[in-house]
Design a protein around this motif. Structure first.
Motif, mmCIF file in Angstrom:
data_model
loop_
_atom_site.group_PDB
_atom_site.id
_atom_site.type_symbol
_atom_site.label_atom_id
_atom_site.label_comp_id
_atom_site.label_asym_id
_atom_site.label_seq_id
_atom_site.Cartn_x
_atom_site.Cartn_y
_atom_site.Cartn_z
ATOM 1 N N SER A 133 0.836 -1.210 0.000
ATOM 2 C CA SER A 133 0.000 0.000 0.000
ATOM 3 C C SER A 133 0.867 1.256 0.000
ATOM 4 C CB SER A 133 -0.939 -0.006 1.208
ATOM 5 O OG SER A 133 -1.812 -1.114 1.163
ATOM 6 N N MET A 134 1.940 1.260 0.782
ATOM 7 C CA MET A 134 2.839 2.409 0.785
ATOM 8 C C MET A 134 3.569 2.539 -0.550
ATOM 9 S SD MET A 134 4.232 5.074 1.974
ATOM 10 C CE MET A 134 3.919 5.265 3.734
ATOM 11 N N ALA A 175 1.269 4.178 -2.911
ATOM 12 C CA ALA A 175 1.110 5.607 -2.619
ATOM 13 C C ALA A 175 2.293 6.408 -3.150
ATOM 14 C CB ALA A 175 0.955 5.813 -1.116
ATOM 15 N N THR A 202 5.241 0.405 7.801
ATOM 16 C CA THR A 202 4.960 1.487 6.863
ATOM 17 C C THR A 202 6.117 2.478 6.802
ATOM 18 O OG1 THR A 202 2.631 1.241 7.482
ATOM 19 C CG2 THR A 202 3.188 3.128 6.143
ATOM 20 N N ILE A 211 2.241 12.173 2.628
ATOM 21 C CA ILE A 211 1.467 10.965 2.889
ATOM 22 C C ILE A 211 1.146 10.965 4.375
ATOM 23 C CG2 ILE A 211 1.453 8.442 2.889
ATOM 24 C CD1 ILE A 211 3.457 8.544 0.567
ATOM 25 N N MET A 242 -0.573 9.231 7.705
ATOM 26 C CA MET A 242 -1.083 8.012 8.331
ATOM 27 C C MET A 242 -1.427 8.358 9.784
ATOM 28 S SD MET A 242 0.663 4.234 8.497
ATOM 29 C CE MET A 242 -0.192 2.836 9.241
ATOM 30 N N ILE A 286 -3.394 7.590 4.057
ATOM 31 C CA ILE A 286 -3.208 6.155 3.906
ATOM 32 C C ILE A 286 -3.654 5.431 5.179
ATOM 33 C CG2 ILE A 286 -0.799 6.236 4.702
ATOM 34 C CD1 ILE A 286 -0.178 3.975 2.717
ATOM 35 N N MET A 331 -6.187 5.911 0.753
ATOM 36 C CA MET A 331 -6.008 4.467 0.615
ATOM 37 C C MET A 331 -6.725 3.846 1.809
ATOM 38 S SD MET A 331 -2.259 3.966 -1.011
ATOM 39 C CE MET A 331 -2.839 2.410 -1.692
ATOM 40 N N CYS A 336 -4.717 -2.029 0.865
ATOM 41 C CA CYS A 336 -5.689 -0.941 0.929
ATOM 42 C C CYS A 336 -6.226 -0.666 -0.480
ATOM 43 C CB CYS A 336 -5.030 0.331 1.464
ATOM 44 S SG CYS A 336 -4.473 0.223 3.181
ATOM 45 N N PHE A 359 -7.425 2.119 -3.294
ATOM 46 C CA PHE A 359 -7.114 3.502 -3.630
ATOM 47 C C PHE A 359 -8.350 4.234 -4.135
ATOM 48 C CE2 PHE A 359 -5.895 6.702 -6.787
ATOM 49 C CZ PHE A 359 -4.995 7.474 -6.068
#
Length: 357
Positions: free
Chosen positions: A160-161, A164, A197, A242, A244, A272, A289, A322, A324
């Motif tokens: 997922s990261m 992104a 992450t 980004i 989180m 995210i 995400m 995740c 998007f």
């Protein structure tokens, strides 16, 4: 029970088998018994059923509420897990205890439950060892440092990261900041999602030869605004962030706005590991995400109940990425002319950001 047996035209023993799930009963016979129970408004006695089957049909979801506040995504997970348990003939209870081995051992020895689901898993989670030593079936929503041989389902934070960073890189962003939660905010040393992450962000940015910045802050709007101020003071050439940290996202976007920056003209923002509801709480709506909370709840319970029912299924070890959803907070990186100093757009509309909790 005698009246149910008479109405369904079966023996009392057959009714007992249906109620307690102690022996297999033909589907047609089971249907007659259950219809008779419905007509007579007969209710199963949970205590009697547990005594007869030596099973409580209760599974415990261990959530460290003292260390982790409940979030919207966590509530979605609980709802999905509880519904799946009900559909499979079990009751799920939320057990808000800390991530300590001693409390898990007390729960195991209580005789109240048939199985355990662990949430908010640490890389070296102290709860796992006592469960491995016991005969109690368990499954993890998350992964330890060495998850080999453990049944788990988890978010694929790594992929997922990477997605992104790839998305922002494709928009031309060369300096990206990652804003996450302060480790102290979790109260959980080596919290798996946070560690994985962060590590993936650094590795992927280095692989793409992009410039990085990293800020951690508490999970609150005020801390998010302070993080925005810190970013602009320490890494003013950053063009994308980004995030989180759900609650900090509101303050962070406010902080950018107060400094005269436009999102996304001056700074792209991507959330995210969150939800569309959180993303929609700001203006502009954040690109997000989304955590697969519903799927995690369902799969976690299924993984545990496969063990309880001794179905012989292969041990589940599953990762879910995740999903998007592009919002209005991301766009192409602003290109500066050679030798130009950094400046920001001043003609964007003044936005107000509402906290929706």
């Amino acid at each position: 029970m005698r009246d149910v047996a008479k109405l369904a035209n079966v023996s009392i023993a057959t009714v007992s088998f249906v109620i307690n799930d102690t022996k297999p009963v033909a589907p047609a016979t089971r249907a007659r018994v259950e219809e008779a129970m419905r007509q007579l408004d007969y209710r199963r006695n949970a205590l009697g059923r547990a005594l007869a089957s030596k099973r409580t049909r209760i599974i415990a979801l261990l959530y460290p509420a003292l260390q982790r506040r409940l979030t919207e995504t966590a509530v979605k997970f609980f709802t999905s897990a509880a519904q799946t348990a009900k559909d499979l003939g079990y009751n799920l209870v939320l057990w808000p205890i800390s991530n300590e081995a001693g409390q898990v051992e007390e729960l195991i020895s209580s005789g109240f439950i048939d199985g355990v689901l662990l949430m908010e898993v640490q890389l070296d989670d102290p709860r796992v060892e006592p469960l491995q030593r016991s005969t109690m079936p368990f499954a993890l929503i998350g992964r330890t440092r060495h998850p080999e041989g453990l049944p788990y389902v988890d978010v694929d934070f790594e992929s997922s990261m990477i997605e992104a960073v790839s998305y922002l890189d494709g928009l031309g962003h060369r300096r990206i900041c990652f804003v996450d939660s302060d480790s102290a905010e979790h109260g959980l040393s080596g919290y798996g999602p946070l560690v994985r992450t962060r590590s993936t962000f650094v590795e992927e940015m280095e692989r793409r030869e992009l410039l990085t910045a990293h800020i951690s802050c508490a999970n609150s709007p005020i801390s998010g605004q302070a993080a925005a101020e810190k970013l602009l003071a320490t890494a003013p050439d950053t063009t994308a962030v980004i995030l989180m940290n759900d609650n900090a996202s509101f303050g962070f976007t406010n902080g950018l706005n107060k400094a005269g920056l436009c999102v996304p003209a001056d700074m792209s923002v991507l959330l995210i590991g969150s939800s569309p509801a959180i993303a929609a709480a700001t203006e502009p709506r954040l690109t997000v995400m989304t955590l697969p909370s519903t799927a995690l709840g369902r799969m976690g319970v299924e993984t545990l109940i496969d063990q309880l029912e001794e179905r012989g299924e292969p041990m589940r070890q599953a990762l879910i990425s995740c999903s998007f959803e592009e919002g209005q907070s991301t766009g192409p990186a602003r290109v500066l002319e050679p030798g130009a100093s950094r400046g920001f757009s001043r003609n964007c509309e003044s936005h107000s950001y509402a906290l929706s909790l």
